[in-house]
Structure formats: C-alpha cells, structure tokens
Design a protein around this motif. Sequence first.
Motif, PDB file in Angstrom:
ATOM      1  N   LEU A  58       0.837  -1.200   0.000  1.00  0.00           N
ATOM      2  CA  LEU A  58       0.000   0.000   0.000  1.00  0.00           C
ATOM      3  C   LEU A  58       0.871   1.248   0.000  1.00  0.00           C
ATOM      4  CD1 LEU A  58      -2.748  -0.827   2.683  1.00  0.00           C
ATOM      5  CD2 LEU A  58      -2.759  -1.363   0.245  1.00  0.00           C
ATOM      6  N   ASP A  59       0.390   2.250  -0.679  1.00  0.00           N
ATOM      7  CA  ASP A  59       1.077   3.539  -0.658  1.00  0.00           C
ATOM      8  C   ASP A  59       0.073   4.614  -1.045  1.00  0.00           C
ATOM      9  OD1 ASP A  59       3.175   5.245  -0.238  1.00  0.00           O
ATOM     10  OD2 ASP A  59       4.056   4.991  -2.215  1.00  0.00           O
ATOM     11  N   GLU A  60       0.447   5.864  -0.811  1.00  0.00           N
ATOM     12  CA  GLU A  60      -0.427   6.983  -1.165  1.00  0.00           C
ATOM     13  C   GLU A  60       0.397   8.019  -1.939  1.00  0.00           C
ATOM     14  OE1 GLU A  60       1.720   7.925   2.408  1.00  0.00           O
ATOM     15  OE2 GLU A  60       0.405   6.191   1.969  1.00  0.00           O
ATOM     16  N   MET A  61      -0.230   8.608  -2.939  1.00  0.00           N
ATOM     17  CA  MET A  61       0.434   9.637  -3.727  1.00  0.00           C
ATOM     18  C   MET A  61      -0.500  10.824  -3.863  1.00  0.00           C
ATOM     19  SD  MET A  61       0.163   7.885  -7.542  1.00  0.00           S
ATOM     20  CE  MET A  61       0.727   9.347  -8.410  1.00  0.00           C
ATOM     21  N   HIS A  62       0.062  12.029  -3.970  1.00  0.00           N
ATOM     22  CA  HIS A  62      -0.790  13.214  -4.020  1.00  0.00           C
ATOM     23  C   HIS A  62      -0.854  13.793  -5.428  1.00  0.00           C
ATOM     24  CE1 HIS A  62       2.876  15.733  -4.028  1.00  0.00           C
ATOM     25  NE2 HIS A  62       2.084  16.670  -4.515  1.00  0.00           N
ATOM     26  N   ALA A 117      -8.416 -12.985   0.882  1.00  0.00           N
ATOM     27  CA  ALA A 117      -7.475 -13.649   1.776  1.00  0.00           C
ATOM     28  C   ALA A 117      -6.095 -13.039   1.564  1.00  0.00           C
ATOM     29  CB  ALA A 117      -7.454 -15.144   1.491  1.00  0.00           C
ATOM     30  N   VAL A 118      -5.761 -12.061   2.389  1.00  0.00           N
ATOM     31  CA  VAL A 118      -4.500 -11.338   2.255  1.00  0.00           C
ATOM     32  C   VAL A 118      -3.475 -11.941   3.203  1.00  0.00           C
ATOM     33  CG1 VAL A 118      -3.359  -9.115   2.504  1.00  0.00           C
ATOM     34  CG2 VAL A 118      -5.681  -9.231   1.577  1.00  0.00           C
ATOM     35  N   GLY A 119      -2.322 -12.299   2.647  1.00  0.00           N
ATOM     36  CA  GLY A 119      -1.278 -12.885   3.480  1.00  0.00           C
ATOM     37  C   GLY A 119      -0.560 -11.843   4.313  1.00  0.00           C
ATOM     38  N   GLN A 120       0.144 -10.924   3.668  1.00  0.00           N
ATOM     39  CA  GLN A 120       0.880  -9.870   4.356  1.00  0.00           C
ATOM     40  C   GLN A 120       0.614  -8.526   3.686  1.00  0.00           C
ATOM     41  OE1 GLN A 120       2.902 -10.152   7.140  1.00  0.00           O
ATOM     42  NE2 GLN A 120       2.123 -12.256   7.289  1.00  0.00           N
ATOM     43  N   ILE A 121       0.675  -7.467   4.485  1.00  0.00           N
ATOM     44  CA  ILE A 121       0.495  -6.112   3.965  1.00  0.00           C
ATOM     45  C   ILE A 121       1.723  -5.291   4.304  1.00  0.00           C
ATOM     46  CG2 ILE A 121      -0.890  -4.008   4.022  1.00  0.00           C
ATOM     47  CD1 ILE A 121      -3.280  -5.676   4.793  1.00  0.00           C
ATOM     48  N   MET A 122       2.314  -4.697   3.295  1.00  0.00           N
ATOM     49  CA  MET A 122       3.517  -3.892   3.468  1.00  0.00           C
ATOM     50  C   MET A 122       3.203  -2.416   3.237  1.00  0.00           C
ATOM     51  SD  MET A 122       5.523  -6.379   4.116  1.00  0.00           S
ATOM     52  CE  MET A 122       5.729  -8.136   3.810  1.00  0.00           C
ATOM     53  N   THR A 123       3.655  -1.559   4.157  1.00  0.00           N
ATOM     54  CA  THR A 123       3.447  -0.111   3.998  1.00  0.00           C
ATOM     55  C   THR A 123       4.707   0.621   4.461  1.00  0.00           C
ATOM     56  OG1 THR A 123       2.622   0.414   6.229  1.00  0.00           O
ATOM     57  CG2 THR A 123       1.027  -0.462   4.647  1.00  0.00           C
ATOM     58  N   ASP A 124       4.722   1.926   4.216  1.00  0.00           N
ATOM     59  CA  ASP A 124       5.780   2.761   4.800  1.00  0.00           C
ATOM     60  C   ASP A 124       5.356   3.141   6.216  1.00  0.00           C
ATOM     61  OD1 ASP A 124       3.839   4.724   4.494  1.00  0.00           O
ATOM     62  OD2 ASP A 124       4.779   5.634   2.739  1.00  0.00           O
ATOM     63  N   ILE A 172      -0.640  -8.952  10.358  1.00  0.00           N
ATOM     64  CA  ILE A 172      -0.253  -9.106   8.950  1.00  0.00           C
ATOM     65  C   ILE A 172       0.375  -7.830   8.390  1.00  0.00           C
ATOM     66  CG2 ILE A 172      -2.003 -10.871   8.476  1.00  0.00           C
ATOM     67  CD1 ILE A 172      -3.699  -8.693   7.118  1.00  0.00           C
ATOM     68  N   HIS A 173       0.577  -6.840   9.238  1.00  0.00           N
ATOM     69  CA  HIS A 173       1.062  -5.531   8.787  1.00  0.00           C
ATOM     70  C   HIS A 173       2.550  -5.354   9.103  1.00  0.00           C
ATOM     71  CE1 HIS A 173       0.844  -0.851   9.189  1.00  0.00           C
ATOM     72  NE2 HIS A 173       1.407  -1.224   8.048  1.00  0.00           N
ATOM     73  N   THR A 174       3.330  -5.047   8.067  1.00  0.00           N
ATOM     74  CA  THR A 174       4.746  -4.745   8.228  1.00  0.00           C
ATOM     75  C   THR A 174       5.013  -3.330   7.739  1.00  0.00           C
ATOM     76  OG1 THR A 174       5.389  -7.052   7.888  1.00  0.00           O
ATOM     77  CG2 THR A 174       7.099  -5.380   7.557  1.00  0.00           C
ATOM     78  N   THR A 200       8.203  -1.566   0.172  1.00  0.00           N
ATOM     79  CA  THR A 200       7.176  -0.940  -0.678  1.00  0.00           C
ATOM     80  C   THR A 200       7.712  -0.610  -2.067  1.00  0.00           C
ATOM     81  OG1 THR A 200       7.718   1.256   0.233  1.00  0.00           O
ATOM     82  CG2 THR A 200       5.915   0.038   1.285  1.00  0.00           C
ATOM     83  N   TYR A 201       8.709  -1.355  -2.510  1.00  0.00           N
ATOM     84  CA  TYR A 201       9.347  -1.055  -3.792  1.00  0.00           C
ATOM     85  C   TYR A 201       8.424  -1.300  -4.988  1.00  0.00           C
ATOM     86  CZ  TYR A 201      10.236  -6.101  -3.343  1.00  0.00           C
ATOM     87  OH  TYR A 201      10.105  -7.447  -3.143  1.00  0.00           O
ATOM     88  N   THR A 202       7.527  -2.291  -4.884  1.00  0.00           N
ATOM     89  CA  THR A 202       6.622  -2.592  -6.007  1.00  0.00           C
ATOM     90  C   THR A 202       5.600  -1.481  -6.199  1.00  0.00           C
ATOM     91  OG1 THR A 202       6.841  -4.963  -5.526  1.00  0.00           O
ATOM     92  CG2 THR A 202       5.080  -4.298  -7.017  1.00  0.00           C
ATOM     93  N   VAL A 203       4.926  -1.077  -5.126  1.00  0.00           N
ATOM     94  CA  VAL A 203       3.894  -0.058  -5.245  1.00  0.00           C
ATOM     95  C   VAL A 203       4.490   1.296  -5.627  1.00  0.00           C
ATOM     96  CG1 VAL A 203       3.869   0.626  -2.799  1.00  0.00           C
ATOM     97  CG2 VAL A 203       1.798   0.869  -4.171  1.00  0.00           C
TER      98      VAL A 203
END
Length: 226
Positions: free
Chosen positions: A98-102, A148-155, A168-170, A176-179
Amino acid sequence: MNCPRCKSSDHKKNGKVGGRQRYKCHDCGYNYTVEVKSTASSISVKRQALQLYLEGLGFRSIGRVLGVSHVSVYKWIKKFGEELEALKSENEIEIVELDEMHTYISNKKYCWIWIAVDRVGKKFIDCSFGSRGTETGIQLWRKLETKAVGQIMTDYWKAYAAFLPRKIHTRSKAETYTVEGYNSILRHFLTRLRRKSKCYTKSLEMLKYSVLLLMKHRNKELAMFE
C-alpha cells in the motif's frame, strides 16, 4: 429530419433505438430513426484516442493528432470511464503493498490516491481517493478485507496503524518497492498526474476514471486492447 416515407416534417420523438433518436410521423404513423452524421467518429477512432490518452497524451494533443475537438476526446474518455467494470483480482493475495500519492484538483486542491498492488501477481488491486487521513485508507481496506491477504507492506505513515491488522502488517520503506514503481507508472502515463505539466484535473470524477482506466489497461483487463 423529415419522414422518409411521406416526407412530412410533422413528427414527435418516440424513444431510442441503438442509441439513436426515433421519431413517429404524425401524418403516416411511420417510425424512423435519425441517421448517423457523416462527421461522427467511428469506434476505432475513439479507441485510438483512449490508447493515446493511456500513453501519456493530453486531450488537446490527442485532438491535434486525430483531427478532432479536444472536447470530443474528453467526452469519449469520460464515457469509457463510466462504462468501466471493477478491477479484477484474486481472492487470495500473498503480499499486498500500500502507498499513497498526491495530486491536485482544480485550483491546487490536494487529493490523495491510495493504491494497493499485488507484489507477486504484479498488478493493481484497487485504489481510493480523498485526503491522506485514516478515512480514505479505510475505504481502500474495505475493498481488500474480503480477500485472503497474506501480508500487507506499507511505509511509516501513521494512518495505516489505525485500520490494518497488526498480525499481517509490516512497516518498512524497504518493502514498498513494487507499489512505488506502480506510482511512477501512473505519473508517467497520465499527464494529469505529472508534477510539472500544463494538464491538470478539474474534477474528482475524471481523476477516478483516468486512474482506473490506466490500472485496467496495465492489468491487461481492457478488452478493446486485448
């Protein structure tokens, strides 16, 4: 348009057939539809306009290339957006980033786009639009929690901790290189999202259509391009 049978100009509207206005002649009772204007653009031209739009051109540039009005291009893209189906994704996703952009709407009004990406499947999952606050993130999470979400990666943005399950949150910029790469795809292929551009979004509605169209295209889900 006069009645093709009796040439009378006395008629009334009588519904639509195939998207064209139908008329009924008062004199002879004949039903007929208006002819497609000879200047009307074909569906292939409209699809070409959409393809150019999703390759980074603005409405005016597309209009110049195709020899049509930029207003027509705007209407075509909007209609494609209105007819768009939801993004497809697997019910089981191993790793979500997950990520957010403005971006801006109209007179420099901030709008944040929250994006979810399937790291393993290499595709966009979904998105939400609004502020950078928790409420917009929750909108996106509601679209994900049915899967069914395994892991969630954020900044380290603090809003994530308010709605993502801890187990499940890291939180790590290194995860977050993919997003972040997919964020750059959006900025590169949508003129309205570039930081230095004369093209900008005037309505939230058109921003949503544009982002979702590009996501569908990059996911290879736009049937017209398959």
